[in-house]
Design a protein around this motif. Sequence first.
Motif, PDB file in Angstrom:
ATOM      1  N   THR A 100       0.830  -1.204   0.000  1.00 21.18           N
ATOM      2  CA  THR A 100       0.000   0.000   0.000  1.00 21.18           C
ATOM      3  C   THR A 100       0.865   1.256   0.000  1.00 21.18           C
ATOM      4  O   THR A 100       0.581   2.212  -0.721  1.00 21.18           O
ATOM      5  CB  THR A 100      -0.938  -0.004   1.223  1.00 21.18           C
ATOM      6  OG1 THR A 100      -1.816  -1.122   1.114  1.00 21.18           O
ATOM      7  CG2 THR A 100      -1.757   1.263   1.288  1.00 21.18           C
ATOM      8  N   GLN A 121      -9.069   0.723  -1.309  1.00 20.73           N
ATOM      9  CA  GLN A 121      -9.392  -0.592  -0.762  1.00 20.73           C
ATOM     10  C   GLN A 121     -10.865  -0.730  -0.385  1.00 20.73           C
ATOM     11  O   GLN A 121     -11.503  -1.690  -0.763  1.00 20.73           O
ATOM     12  CB  GLN A 121      -8.504  -0.881   0.448  1.00 20.73           C
ATOM     13  CG  GLN A 121      -8.662  -2.291   0.963  1.00 20.73           C
ATOM     14  CD  GLN A 121      -7.459  -2.758   1.760  1.00 20.73           C
ATOM     15  OE1 GLN A 121      -6.571  -1.966   2.082  1.00 20.73           O
ATOM     16  NE2 GLN A 121      -7.419  -4.026   2.079  1.00 20.73           N
ATOM     17  N   ASP A 128      -5.841  -0.858  -4.959  1.00 26.01           N
ATOM     18  CA  ASP A 128      -5.373  -1.431  -3.702  1.00 26.01           C
ATOM     19  C   ASP A 128      -6.355  -2.486  -3.213  1.00 26.01           C
ATOM     20  O   ASP A 128      -7.396  -2.161  -2.662  1.00 26.01           O
ATOM     21  CB  ASP A 128      -5.208  -0.333  -2.650  1.00 26.01           C
ATOM     22  CG  ASP A 128      -4.434  -0.828  -1.437  1.00 26.01           C
ATOM     23  OD1 ASP A 128      -4.095  -2.023  -1.401  1.00 26.01           O
ATOM     24  OD2 ASP A 128      -4.169  -0.020  -0.536  1.00 26.01           O
ATOM     25  N   GLU A 129      -6.010  -3.721  -3.407  1.00 25.23           N
ATOM     26  CA  GLU A 129      -6.873  -4.847  -3.034  1.00 25.23           C
ATOM     27  C   GLU A 129      -8.327  -4.566  -3.377  1.00 25.23           C
ATOM     28  O   GLU A 129      -9.196  -4.638  -2.507  1.00 25.23           O
ATOM     29  CB  GLU A 129      -6.737  -5.144  -1.540  1.00 25.23           C
ATOM     30  CG  GLU A 129      -5.285  -5.350  -1.156  1.00 25.23           C
ATOM     31  CD  GLU A 129      -5.106  -6.204   0.088  1.00 25.23           C
ATOM     32  OE1 GLU A 129      -6.008  -7.000   0.391  1.00 25.23           O
ATOM     33  OE2 GLU A 129      -4.060  -6.095   0.721  1.00 25.23           O
TER      34      GLU A 129
END
Lengths: 372, 279
Positions: free
Chosen positions: A56, A95, A171-172
């Motif tokens: 991250t 995320q 991000d994810e």
Amino acid sequence: MGEEMHDQAGGPMTAAVDIQGVTKRFGDVVAVDNVDLEIADGEFFAMLGPSGCGKTTTLRMIAGLEFPTEGSLKIFGEEVGTLPPNLRPVNTVFQNYALFPHMNVLDNVSFGLRMQGKDKRESAHAAQEMLELVQLGGMAKRKPDQLSGGQQQRVALARALVNKPKVLLLDEPLGALDLKLRQDMQNELKSLQRELGVSFVFVTHDQEEALTMSDRIAVMHDGKLLQVGTAEELYDQPVNRFVADFIGQTNLIDATVFDADMIVLANGTKIRAPNPYPAGDKVAMSLRPESISIGHVDEVPEEFRATSLTGTVSDVIYLGHSHVYTVNVDWMPLEVRTNATPTSIKHEPGSEVAIWWDRRSDWVVPDEGHGA
Amino acid sequence: MAGNAKQLKGNTRWALGLNATLVYVFFYAPIALLILFSFSDDPLVGRWGGFTLDWYRAFGENEEVQSALGVSIRVAIMSTVVSVVLGTMAALALERYRFRGNKFFDALLYLPVIIPDVTMAVMMLLFFTIARNAASTIFGVDVSKGVWSVTVSHIAFSISFVSIVVRARIAGMSEKLEEAAQDLYASRWQAFRYVTLPLILPGIIGGGLLALTLSLDDVVITQFVAGPGSTTLPVYVFGLIRRGVSPLINAVSVVMLAASVLLVLLSLVAQRARGGDVT
Ligand SMILES: Nc1ncnc2c1ncn2[C@@H]1O[C@H](COP(=O)(O)OP(=O)(O)OP(=O)(O)O)[C@@H](O)[C@H]1O
Ligand SMILES: [Mg+2]
């Protein structure tokens, strides 16, 4: 890793993202440690690693939400070290999506265009088009909290892509979705990326996701970049124990280098394993469970004599398509996976067996980078 | 559990009902009496002398009341505006930026909430006296207490309340939203204007209405720091009582009550609003 990237014509090409010697410290914590990384234009690039390894943080530095403590960071050749996020040609899918709860879907998606000073009608039009692309054309007037997780995910994607970023950071993005939806979204993301030809930098800690979706993958651990390569490169030629263990499943067998062609295992057995390390070095041999064959002790084919061991079956699990054996070779258990066909023999626990493999399928890594 | 609640035994239910009734009577009977006697045509408080609007007329015509009301409103508006701006800024600073001494300032901000009114009043009085002496020795000007000192005192205690209310709102809002805005090409100011502000606006309005109410209600501190011409309505009422109660006080109180209720209703409406869109 070291090689330069070239475009179709063979000339050198500007990397979409070029990270050189970047370190990020938060007080005493070194979140990212001297990372060198080049991401090509139009590439689907994944960053993989266990929790807290700095994925991250790396992404946030590219976005401009965090500035490097040291090193250089270029986007399409332009140094962006401390440029604020609003002045960078990149967008992020956060995320947990970070949709603006007080705006409807259309306003969320047109936000970026509006902030760039685009006309209201024009922005709304472009936003509506992008919503159609992610199959949410009918949801424009809803508030984010009136959408399902998967729909919110698409809004976040549309909100970023409508700006036509040169690099999209994710991000994810699929972390909060259930398995089925996750797989659908993986396919959609992949085809969207092909269609748009934009570089995607995709953070995940799901290795299967990284392996199936990406052109190249970076494996990080403890803030360090361990290896960058295609899925095959990472799987077949890991640079150290950590990568070997982290990507897929493997047997890691401690050994000492005998010469350029041979290593000696803990029990003194010499095994054929070509390697570039000096004699006497401590190494580990990575042996994938599925590249090992199993049979009776006297069955070892002639050409595999130098890459075989004997042991006792201690456990066997039947998985329908395969058998997974645990074979004790006098000092350690090894996992062996064989295809289960109607004609294949099952070796019962307690039986003495030989295991062998092709010498091209073992891989020697230096004895460093323990972990996982 | 819900089923049990519905099946309460007859006498339990009766007892609870009685309790609720008593509580309501306890709360609202004085208010009802206050309102009732503000219409009573008898100069003695608490004796019914027939219906009249004289006291309200007196309220509208009495110059002292009018001037006190004017002071109250001016002080309330000025102190609210200033404390909303400063309190919101303090809340943002404490909630969004980590800096050395953060914890200390944090604790400091809550102090005015727990300091007793009288202490606060003495503090402010001391402060203004010293400030006045300093001003006259250094600059040779005389700054005696007045509307300005009352306003400054109200700002001093309102900031804490505003920033506590606003902070609660900011804490409930993910920092990621501001980052997302900046990632989407908003400058820091635009991110604040279009994302942060609309989302914390209910908190700001709530805090502002609280500041307004506190300022309109305050007696103790105001009395200490008031100078000539800066008598607020509550201080005036307090003074009236000492001179002897008349139903005029009832009328004034009813008006103040109505104003407070109105403010609370407004604040409820504000809390429901979800903030505006990008325009
Ligand atoms: N703002 C911060 N202040 C202090 N430490 C931080 C900060 N952000 C990250 N870190 C630390 O830096 C390290 C890397 O964090 P990062 O969020 O990049 O990990 P990650 O790889 O994304 O992990 P995950 O998979 O859990 O999301 C962690 O040890 C984390 O605690
Ligand atoms: Mg992370």
